[in-house]
Scaffold this motif. Structure first.
Motif, PDB file in Angstrom:
ATOM      1  N   LEU A 157      11.194  -5.476  -6.879  1.00  0.00           N
ATOM      2  CA  LEU A 157      10.183  -6.452  -7.251  1.00  0.00           C
ATOM      3  C   LEU A 157      10.671  -7.841  -6.879  1.00  0.00           C
ATOM      4  CD1 LEU A 157       9.063  -5.094 -10.716  1.00  0.00           C
ATOM      5  CD2 LEU A 157       8.083  -4.647  -8.462  1.00  0.00           C
ATOM      6  N   GLY A 158       9.791  -8.610  -6.262  1.00  0.00           N
ATOM      7  CA  GLY A 158      10.136  -9.957  -5.842  1.00  0.00           C
ATOM      8  C   GLY A 158      10.648 -10.065  -4.422  1.00  0.00           C
ATOM      9  N   SER A 159      10.917  -8.939  -3.753  1.00  0.00           N
ATOM     10  CA  SER A 159      11.376  -8.989  -2.363  1.00  0.00           C
ATOM     11  C   SER A 159      10.364  -9.738  -1.501  1.00  0.00           C
ATOM     12  CB  SER A 159      11.531  -7.575  -1.792  1.00  0.00           C
ATOM     13  OG  SER A 159      12.480  -6.841  -2.497  1.00  0.00           O
ATOM     14  N   ALA A 160      10.835 -10.403  -0.474  1.00  0.00           N
ATOM     15  CA  ALA A 160       9.959 -11.107   0.460  1.00  0.00           C
ATOM     16  C   ALA A 160      10.114 -10.483   1.841  1.00  0.00           C
ATOM     17  CB  ALA A 160      10.303 -12.591   0.508  1.00  0.00           C
ATOM     18  N   VAL A 161       8.994 -10.240   2.519  1.00  0.00           N
ATOM     19  CA  VAL A 161       8.998  -9.584   3.826  1.00  0.00           C
ATOM     20  C   VAL A 161       8.054 -10.339   4.759  1.00  0.00           C
ATOM     21  CG1 VAL A 161       8.468  -7.446   5.051  1.00  0.00           C
ATOM     22  CG2 VAL A 161       9.375  -7.331   2.729  1.00  0.00           C
TER      23      VAL A 161
ATOM     24  N   ILE B  10       0.767 -10.864  -2.130  1.00  0.00           N
ATOM     25  CA  ILE B  10       1.635  -9.937  -2.839  1.00  0.00           C
ATOM     26  C   ILE B  10       1.364  -8.526  -2.329  1.00  0.00           C
ATOM     27  CG2 ILE B  10       1.875 -11.388  -4.863  1.00  0.00           C
ATOM     28  CD1 ILE B  10      -0.171  -9.545  -6.224  1.00  0.00           C
ATOM     29  N   ALA B  11       2.315  -7.637  -2.543  1.00  0.00           N
ATOM     30  CA  ALA B  11       2.225  -6.300  -1.978  1.00  0.00           C
ATOM     31  C   ALA B  11       2.896  -5.283  -2.880  1.00  0.00           C
ATOM     32  CB  ALA B  11       2.898  -6.280  -0.599  1.00  0.00           C
ATOM     33  N   GLY B  12       2.658  -4.034  -2.560  1.00  0.00           N
ATOM     34  CA  GLY B  12       3.389  -2.936  -3.173  1.00  0.00           C
ATOM     35  C   GLY B  12       4.443  -2.451  -2.196  1.00  0.00           C
ATOM     36  N   THR B  13       5.454  -1.788  -2.702  1.00  0.00           N
ATOM     37  CA  THR B  13       6.509  -1.233  -1.864  1.00  0.00           C
ATOM     38  C   THR B  13       6.860   0.153  -2.371  1.00  0.00           C
ATOM     39  OG1 THR B  13       8.672  -1.681  -0.873  1.00  0.00           O
ATOM     40  CG2 THR B  13       8.461  -2.131  -3.209  1.00  0.00           C
ATOM     41  N   PRO B  14       7.316   1.041  -1.503  1.00  0.00           N
ATOM     42  CA  PRO B  14       7.810   2.326  -1.996  1.00  0.00           C
ATOM     43  C   PRO B  14       9.012   2.083  -2.916  1.00  0.00           C
ATOM     44  CG  PRO B  14       7.531   2.396   0.391  1.00  0.00           C
ATOM     45  CD  PRO B  14       7.374   0.955  -0.038  1.00  0.00           C
ATOM     46  N   PRO B  15       9.108   2.806  -4.042  1.00  0.00           N
ATOM     47  CA  PRO B  15      10.198   2.559  -4.986  1.00  0.00           C
ATOM     48  C   PRO B  15      11.587   2.708  -4.382  1.00  0.00           C
ATOM     49  CG  PRO B  15       8.616   4.109  -5.909  1.00  0.00           C
ATOM     50  CD  PRO B  15       8.210   3.847  -4.491  1.00  0.00           C
ATOM     51  N   ASP B  16      11.723   3.513  -3.340  1.00  0.00           N
ATOM     52  CA  ASP B  16      13.046   3.707  -2.742  1.00  0.00           C
ATOM     53  C   ASP B  16      13.358   2.701  -1.635  1.00  0.00           C
ATOM     54  OD1 ASP B  16      11.117   4.791  -1.054  1.00  0.00           O
ATOM     55  OD2 ASP B  16      12.446   6.367  -0.329  1.00  0.00           O
ATOM     56  N   GLN B  17      12.430   1.754  -1.362  1.00  0.00           N
ATOM     57  CA  GLN B  17      12.641   0.823  -0.258  1.00  0.00           C
ATOM     58  C   GLN B  17      12.674  -0.639  -0.659  1.00  0.00           C
ATOM     59  OE1 GLN B  17      13.538   1.853   2.616  1.00  0.00           O
ATOM     60  NE2 GLN B  17      13.214   3.960   2.010  1.00  0.00           N
ATOM     61  N   GLY B  18      12.155  -0.985  -1.807  1.00  0.00           N
ATOM     62  CA  GLY B  18      12.090  -2.397  -2.147  1.00  0.00           C
ATOM     63  C   GLY B  18      12.330  -2.644  -3.617  1.00  0.00           C
TER      64      GLY B  18
END
Length: 143
Positions: A37-41, A27-35
């Motif tokens: 919750l639940g996105s997969a990369v 699991i990871a964090g993402t910048p609020p303007d780029q992702g």
């Protein structure tokens, strides 16, 4: 301990990894303007977030976007590269939280805020990793 295990397992002479794939699903964090919750990369290159931002700016003429955080993948990739298996490594990250406050949100509010992102990220990591694993088992790459 994880780094030690990552480095030692591929070098075990009694184990044959010549047809193995290595997958980390974290699991990871993402910048609020780029992702969301639940996105997969799927990670193509593994670097820390500040380095990622610099690389994206330099290599993409400021067109690339830093998407997720990660930590342990660097150790795994380093160990696999040392043993010639880096081309068989898949790094998956699903987003459980944001790596920084939303615009206008204080750091304290950000740190105190709990979300439903963790179980969502775990479910998505399982689903995506399972799909990739099933595909590789049914369609092994040619040697």
């Amino acid at each position: 301990m994880f780094i030690s295990a990552s480095a030692r397992v591929p070098s075990a002479s009694r184990l044959d990894f010549s047809k193995a794939y290595f997958l980390t699903a974290g699991i990871a964090g993402t910048p609020p303007d780029q992702g969301t919750l639940g996105s997969a990369v799927w990670a193509h290159r593994l670097v820390d977030s500040d380095t990622a931002r610099r690389i994206m700016t330099l290599r993409t003429n400021s067109q690339g976007i830093y998407c997720t955080t990660q930590m342990e993948d660097n150790a795994t990739a380093t160990a696999l590269k040392a043993h010639g298996y880096l081309n068989r490594y898949l790094s998956l990250r699903t987003v459980s939280n944001f790596d920084q406050p939303h615009p206008g949100q204080s750091v304290l509010d950000h740190l105190d805020h709990s979300t439903a992102g963790f179980p969502l990220a775990l479910d998505n990591a399982y689903t995506v990793a399972r799909t990739a694993t099933d595909y590789l088992l049914k369609n092994p790459p040619r040697q």
